[in-house]
Design an enzyme around this catalytic site. Sequence first.
Site, PDB file in Angstrom:
ATOM      1  N   ASP A  56      -6.707  30.019  92.810  1.00 13.71           N
ATOM      2  CA  ASP A  56      -8.162  29.877  92.859  1.00 13.71           C
ATOM      3  C   ASP A  56      -8.774  30.985  93.718  1.00 13.71           C
ATOM      4  OD1 ASP A  56      -7.383  28.917  95.328  1.00 13.71           O
ATOM      5  OD2 ASP A  56      -8.565  27.064  95.243  1.00 13.71           O
ATOM      6  N   SER A  57      -7.909  31.883  94.235  1.00 14.59           N
ATOM      7  CA  SER A  57      -8.416  33.129  94.841  1.00 14.59           C
ATOM      8  C   SER A  57      -9.219  33.921  93.816  1.00 14.59           C
ATOM      9  CB  SER A  57      -7.261  33.968  95.382  1.00 14.59           C
ATOM     10  OG  SER A  57      -6.265  34.145  94.403  1.00 14.59           O
TER      11      SER A  57
ATOM     12  N   ASP B 141      -3.462  26.714  90.305  1.00 12.34           N
ATOM     13  CA  ASP B 141      -4.100  26.004  91.413  1.00 12.34           C
ATOM     14  C   ASP B 141      -5.027  24.913  90.912  1.00 12.34           C
ATOM     15  OD1 ASP B 141      -3.229  26.912  93.868  1.00 12.34           O
ATOM     16  OD2 ASP B 141      -4.646  28.588  93.928  1.00 12.34           O
TER      17      ASP B 141
ATOM     18  N   LYS C  66      -0.613  23.470  91.827  1.00 11.09           N
ATOM     19  CA  LYS C  66      -0.568  23.603  93.293  1.00 11.09           C
ATOM     20  C   LYS C  66      -1.791  22.933  93.912  1.00 11.09           C
ATOM     21  CE  LYS C  66      -1.031  27.769  95.494  1.00 11.09           C
ATOM     22  NZ  LYS C  66      -2.260  27.613  96.321  1.00 11.09           N
TER      23      LYS C  66
ATOM     24  N   GLU D   1       1.005  29.211 104.339  1.00  7.59           N
ATOM     25  CA  GLU D   1       0.128  30.372 104.526  1.00  7.59           C
ATOM     26  C   GLU D   1      -0.284  30.519 105.990  1.00  7.59           C
ATOM     27  OE1 GLU D   1      -3.182  30.604 101.791  1.00  7.59           O
ATOM     28  OE2 GLU D   1      -4.023  32.346 102.824  1.00  7.59           O
TER      29      GLU D   1
HETATM   30  O1  KIV Z   1      -5.268  31.134  95.420  1.00  5.76           O
HETATM   31  C1  KIV Z   1      -4.328  31.854  95.799  1.00  5.76           C
HETATM   32  O2  KIV Z   1      -4.221  33.029  95.462  1.00  5.76           O
HETATM   33  C2  KIV Z   1      -3.335  31.266  96.667  1.00  5.76           C
HETATM   34  C3  KIV Z   1      -2.395  32.202  97.375  1.00  5.76           C
HETATM   35  C4  KIV Z   1      -3.096  32.780  98.535  1.00  5.76           C
HETATM   36  C5  KIV Z   1      -1.131  31.550  97.755  1.00  5.76           C
HETATM   37  O3  KIV Z   1      -3.303  30.085  96.852  1.00  5.76           O
END
Ligand code: KIV
Length: 258
Positions: free
Chosen positions: A42-43, A81, A109, A178
Amino acid sequence: MNIQQLKTHKQSGTKITCLTAYDNAFAKIFNECGIDIILIGDSLGNVIQGDENTLSVTTEEMVYHTQSVAKGVSKALLIADMPYQSYTNAEQTLQNAQQLINGGAQMVKLEGGREHEACFKILVENNIPICGHLGLQPQSVIAMGGYKVQGKDKDSAQNILDDAKALESWGVQALVIECIPASLARKITQQLNIPTIGIGAGVDCDGQVLVSYDMLGITQNPPKFVKNFLTNGSIKSATNDFIQAVKNQTFPTDKHSY
Ligand code: KIV
């Protein structure tokens, strides 16, 4: 790559490599280079949508990007995510996770620990593989008072370790950790049977993940744990260099750790 192989990698000490992807073209390159896991993170709220945080990302957007990535991936394990507020109760968690699985994810996740017990348990009951995410949780950036290293004092370190053990006992099959001290990440990794995938958590995790736009030097003012692998050459060679550096444990160094 499948979930059983992740466990075998942990047992044999073979480091696990993971990069984020949000579209088909990047996913194909990472897959062809032999990355173990592709995370539809979700980044994407930050790097694709240009927001300050991940809080506005929706399940519909995650499904759209998961579908695009899935079409380009034949070998890597795909984790998607679950975005902010998409797992506030068990029923909603299951519905949203099913959408991501139907979109092509093999695992979902979720950020957080024991406060989400019912959400983790309903996914396990319905055979949906889960990756946890502890330490710095970007979806809790406001509650955490910014993007800060977590687990620095004894109580918060113990809390993260207890969360990690609870997640494992409920059937979570992998764990992202993290921005925590490398010593704490080592302890968690040693005490769990499931693989840990670190980001800003030192070299002793079972694997490493980076946001691909950070790994390729696109992100401006990235955090200390990031290394730009695209100093020369192509996206493909940068990806191969990242994979090699994780496998032979030359990344992350102390410079990238807390
Ligand atoms: O959303 C994402 O990219 C993540 C990574 C930072 C592990 O959760």
